[in-house]
Scaffold this active site. Sequence first.
Site, PDB file in Angstrom:
ATOM      1  CG  HIS A   1      -1.836  -1.118   1.626  1.00  0.00           C
ATOM      2  ND1 HIS A   1      -1.939  -1.773   2.596  1.00  0.00           N
ATOM      3  CD2 HIS A   1      -2.786  -1.602   0.304  1.00  0.00           C
ATOM      4  CE1 HIS A   1      -2.930  -2.542   2.462  1.00  0.00           C
ATOM      5  NE2 HIS A   1      -3.559  -2.714   1.176  1.00  0.00           N
TER       6      HIS A   1
ATOM      7  CE  LYS B   1     -12.440  -7.578   3.744  1.00  0.00           C
ATOM      8  NZ  LYS B   1     -12.053  -6.788   2.683  1.00  0.00           N
TER       9      LYS B   1
ATOM     10  NE  ARG C   1      -2.566  -8.053  -4.372  1.00  0.00           N
ATOM     11  CZ  ARG C   1      -3.259  -8.346  -3.015  1.00  0.00           C
ATOM     12  NH1 ARG C   1      -2.760  -8.063  -2.019  1.00  0.00           N
ATOM     13  NH2 ARG C   1      -4.703  -8.296  -3.337  1.00  0.00           N
TER      14      ARG C   1
ATOM     15  CB  SER D   1      -4.144  -6.875   4.481  1.00  0.00           C
ATOM     16  OG  SER D   1      -3.972  -5.523   3.964  1.00  0.00           O
TER      17      SER D   1
END
Length: 163
Positions: free
Chosen positions: A18, A42, A91, A129
């Site tokens: 990040h 979440k 990514r 993460s």
Amino acid sequence: MQRIAVYPGSFDPVTYGHIDIVQRGRKLFDKIIVAILHNPSKQALFAIEDRLEMLRESLKEIPDVTFDSFDGLLVDYAKNVGANAILRGMRAVSDFEHEFQLALMNRKLNRDIESVFLMTGMRWFFTSSSIIKEAALFGGDISDMVPPNVYQRVKAKFQRPGK
Ligand code: PNS
């Protein structure tokens, strides 16, 4: 006209991947607003305040970066804060389909806000993460994937009594 981007995400927690995106994004934008989605559906490891604190500590050297949280639609938030772009890191191939879908939906919702993607630096291609949390849970070393302040906090979360 100032070029302002919102860099949205969960940041649970912030990683070097990040940070790399913010550093490189600042070359394209005058100001970046790092914004955490408040998403009650979440399950997060860190509370929003803790995530904001880790972001502030990790990105304090980079000028013209601010921090916030939001709920509701991202494009509405971006419009409210005067941003003309959404910044996202991309990514490996696995990110593409989801990001493409998000970008197309955001474009449909507001055609004035462009999505801008930066390819994640090679070093951080496999950093996320969620993988960091999983590795840390089982005692894996994640010290080269997150800044020291984040490393300490993640370690503390998974510290087993007596260890
Ligand atoms: O770090 P993440 O979890 O991949 O971030 C996803 C995020 C926050 C960018 C995305 O879920 C989002 O923008 N949510 C807000 C609701 C919204 O506007 N969704 C897109 C159109 S339906």
